[in-house]
Design an enzyme around this catalytic site. Structure first.
Site, short mmCIF file in Angstrom:
data_model
loop_
_atom_site.label_atom_id
_atom_site.label_comp_id
_atom_site.label_asym_id
_atom_site.label_seq_id
_atom_site.Cartn_x
_atom_site.Cartn_y
_atom_site.Cartn_z
N PRO A 358 0.93 -1.18 -0.07
CG PRO A 358 -0.68 -1.63 1.97
CD PRO A 358 0.52 -2.09 1.29
CB THR A 363 -4.72 4.57 -7.16
OG1 THR A 363 -4.70 3.34 -6.51
CG2 THR A 363 -6.00 5.05 -7.70
CB SER A 680 14.38 -16.09 2.64
OG SER A 680 13.74 -15.35 3.94
CE LYS A 723 14.06 -11.55 2.19
NZ LYS A 723 14.06 -12.72 2.00
#
Length: 784
Positions: A358, A363, A680, A723
């Site tokens: 988000p 948009t 991971s 990361k």
């Protein structure tokens, strides 16, 4: 003749009525036995006859059991014979009688009877009931017979005997036989008046209801007649003035629009058919407005209206860069499409799916793309939609039917090649009303969407020129067939530097303007801005950062309103006063780590995080394994793989197998409240346990990520950019990554690539050699 009290007279059974004493009743006599009984009575001097009601009107030749026991003795006043089988008589009731025995000696009924005098009780109750009955009667008569009501009411009021009034009322309102019989049989005047009062109250209710229904129907009729008359007058006036009437003018306007509109052949035929139907319908018909709305919708759609694309690559690049910082891959994809359109105007539009956390600008990117291409932009959210009719519309047979969201968006756009943004495609619902994701399969397929049929329109509409852009936070919930139709473009989170740039270029100007501040009144220093990014936000996108900047701007506005005059300079030190204490403490790398601790990297929805994996030996644990820190199943398996790998390579790594066998191990991954999963952290687990069993500390300046297999291979992982940025934020400059992720380095900003030191590995031995400096030479030999 028997007992002196009893007398015998011919008896006439009545089917649907009763004669009350003192009242006249005309009768038509047709049954053979009844005709004989009347003839027998007429042959006597007194012309007396007994009238008694049948219990069941269906019985044709009644006996004693079929008749009521109480009847009326009457005198025949008049008689006539219109034809052979019929007698017309007028009878006057004389007195009430009880039938003792009924016989039929000479083909007609004769009854032995005794007189049963009418009750003559009087008193206040009789008076009260009489008054109440008269009031009720006046109301009922006025409702039933508005013209002659007054005369009847006066006649009733003049009746000196209350019982006679009750009998009169019963005959006026022609109650059913059982009710009239009960009235005749009443033992006291009070009983008779009470009965009549309850009957009349019921009749009054029925009459009132009838009148209400009739007046409603009358109102509706008169309203329609009034409208009709007004319309006729309006037509006449319009003809006198030489004007067309408004309906015809509307239809002519529709026809004119149709002539100008360039509709496809199928749409033309359908329009002509529906228009011909509309012309035949009167304007008041319910179908008139439905059909007119449909035809207007057909004409409103952009069947052949296209906006001209701006194919200037330089202009498009300028617009995209002005609106969004970074996002190189997506901008390239849009520019590629532009360059294809330049060479082949008929090229199909791509269907793009922007996936990312988000607040990264998915948009707003849709709007920016529309601006770059010079196209119309429409968006609607698919979040929570669970009825496919919302996309495809309802058939016109339903009341209030309307077109689906897609065609409504096309109508609003007014062109058949807009940029259409379908927001939150991963949040589509589904239930018994249908699956909207299945409806989207047709819309988002360039091979099928050129003949898209909406349930309401029911005509093929071409959506192939529309540039569809969908957005999602995650692809886990998007059905596979839908994913196949879209080109997936991932938007990863922004680095700290990118956030600073975006804040300077877009967020600070936007929020200071919203707060009504000028550049002369507020200034954000680099330290201040970095302080907000590090201490008050932890996200991949920019929403929290924008809110924090907005809050600072509002605080400054308040200070100015309270009379502060000097310019507000936002520094790292002033943030606590403006925004309160820091919400997020900076991730600092641990300067030294004891044996059993290794530094890992994790991907989260808000970006990346540094993860310290801690392990401890438990004496006499007999090989037990304890896991804490809300680890998911995959992560727990990673710990077991790491332990099995070390056990199987104990000799090479200089680990005593007995130590593994006898001791238990506890592995913990802070923070304890946050659920974690994924493969991971495999190489980090292996490093932590190797460090624990050998007693040698791992390097604290090195972070690592990678999946490990049981044979010691290191496999590639996802989310590398986030990361690496998390490691850099924590001050770690050395990162170990799987060889398979070398290709992802290009996603990192140039300055990050230059600052950091990357080691790409294929096997876990290489990892151990890089992280645990004093490890036994056997492991290093394996690594080489």
């Amino acid at each position: 003749m028997g007992h002196s009290d009893y007398q015998v007279l011919p008896a006439l059974p009545l089917k649907n009525t009763i004669l009350f004493p003192g009242l006249l009743l005309p009768l038509s006599v047709g049954r053979e036995s009844s005709v004989r009984a009347v003839e027998a009575a007429l042959n006597t001097e007194e012309k007396e006859i007994l009238l008694v009601a049948q219990r069941d009107a269906q019985v044709d030749s009644p006996g004693q059991d079929d008749l009521y026991t109480i009847g009326t003795k009457a005198v025949i006043r008049k008689s006539s014979r219109p034809n052979e089988g019929l007698l017309e008589i007028l009878v006057l009731g004389v007195e009430r009688v009880v039938l003792v025995k009924v016989e039929s000696p000479e083909g007609y009924l004769a009854a032995k009877y005794r007189v049963f005098p009418l009750p003559e009780d009087s008193g206040s109750e009789v008076e009260a009931l009489s008054g109440a009955l008269l009031e009720l009667a006046a109301k009922a008569i006025t409702l039933a017979q508005p013209q002659s009501g007054g005369d009847l009411t006066r006649m009733l009021a003049s009746a000196d005997d209350p019982l006679r009034m009750a009998f009169l009322l019963a005959s006026i309102f022609s109650l059913d036989v059982t009710k009239e019989q009960k009235l005749l049989e009443a033992e006291t005047r009070v009983d008779a008046l009470r009965l009549m009062h309850s009957y009349l109250a019921h009749e009054l209710q029925v009459l009132e209801l009838r009148q209400k229904i009739a007046s409603t129907a009358r109102d509706e009729m008169s309203k329609e007649q009034r409208e009709y008359l007004l319309r006729q007058q309006l037509r006449a006036i319009q003809q006198e003035l030489g004007e067309k009437d408004s309906e015809k003018a509307e239809l002519d306007l529709l026809r004119e629009r149709f002539e100008k509109a360039n509709l496809p052949e199928e749409a033309k035929k359908e329009f002509e058919r529906e228009f011909a139907r509309l012309e035949r319908l009167p304007a008041g018909a319910p179908d008139y407005h439905v059909t007119r709305t449909y035809l207007e919708f057909v004409l409103d759609l952009p069947w052949s209206t296209t906006t001209q694309d701006n194919l200037e690559i330089a202009h498009a690049r300028e617009v995209l860069d002005a609106d969004h910082f970074g996002l190189k891959e997506i901008k390239e994809r849009i520019l590629e499409h532009l360059s294809v359109l330049k060479r082949n105007p008929e090229a199909k539009a791509p269907i793009l799916c922007l996936v990312g956390p988000p607040g990264v600008g998915k948009t707003s990117l849709g709007q920016s793309i529309a601006r770059a291409l010079g196209r119309k932009f429409e968006r609607f959210s698919l979040g929570g939609m669970h009825d496919e009719a919302e996309l495809r519309g309802h058939r016109r047979t339903y009341i209030g039917a309307m077109a689906g969201r897609l065609l409504q968006a096309m109508r609003r756009a007014g062109a058949n090649n807009p940029v259409l943004l379908l927001d939150e495609i991963d949040k589509l619902g589904r239930d018994f009303r249908g699956d909207p994701a299945a409806a989207l399969l047709e819309v988002l397929d360039p091979e099928q969407n050129k003949t898209f049929r909406d349930n309401y329109l029911d005509l093929a509409f071409d959506l192939s020129k529309v540039l569809f852009i969908t957005t999602a936070n995650s692809l886990d919930t998007v059905p596979q067939p839908l994913l196949d139709r879209m080109e997936i473009l991932r938007l990863s989170g922004y680095s700290e530097e990118e956030k600073e740039q975006i804040a300077r270029r877009y967020l600070i100007p936007k929020q200071t303007k919203a707060a009504g501040l000028s550049d002369a009144e507020i200034e954000f220093t680099d330290d201040g801005l970095r302080g907000i990014i590090r201490g008050y936000t932890r996200e991949a996108g920019l929403r929290r950062l924008e809110r924090a900047i907005g809050r600072v701007a509002r605080k400054v506005t308040l200070q100015l309103a309270e009379g502060k005059e000097e310019k507000a300079v936002i520094t790292a030190e002033s943030l606590t006063e403006l925004l309160g204490p820091e919400i997020f403490l900076p991730e600092e790398m641990r300067k030294t780590v004891p044996p059993g601790v290794a530094t890992g990297l994790a991907w989260t929805e808000t970006g990346g995080d540094v993860l310290y994996i801690e392990s401890a030996l438990l004496p006499n644990g007999k090989g037990s394994l304890t896991l804490t820190g809300q680890l998911g199943e995959v992560m727990q398996e990673s710990v077991r793989i790491a332990q099995s790998y070390i056990w199987s390579h104990a000799a090479d790594l200089g680990v005593d197998p007995e130590k593994i066998k006898d001791s238990g191990v506890h592995v913990h991954v802070p923070a304890g409240a946050i659920p974690k999963d994924g493969p991971s952290a495999g190489i980090t687990m292996t490093t932590a346990l190797t460090s624990l069993y050998t007693g040698l500390p791992a390097r604290s300046d090195t972070a690592m990520t990678g999946e490990v297999t049981l044979t010691g291979l290191v496999l590639p992982i996802g989310g590398m950019k986030e990361k690496v940025l998390a490691a850099r934020r924590a001050g770690i400059r050395r990162v170990i990554l799987p060889q398979g992720n070398k290709k992802d380095l290009r996603d990192l900003p140039d300055h990050v690539r230059q600052e950091m030191q990357f080691h790409f590995v294929e096997r876990v031995e290489q990892v151990l050699g890089l992280v645990i400096p004093n490890l036994k030479s056997g492991a290093l030999a394996l690594a080489s």
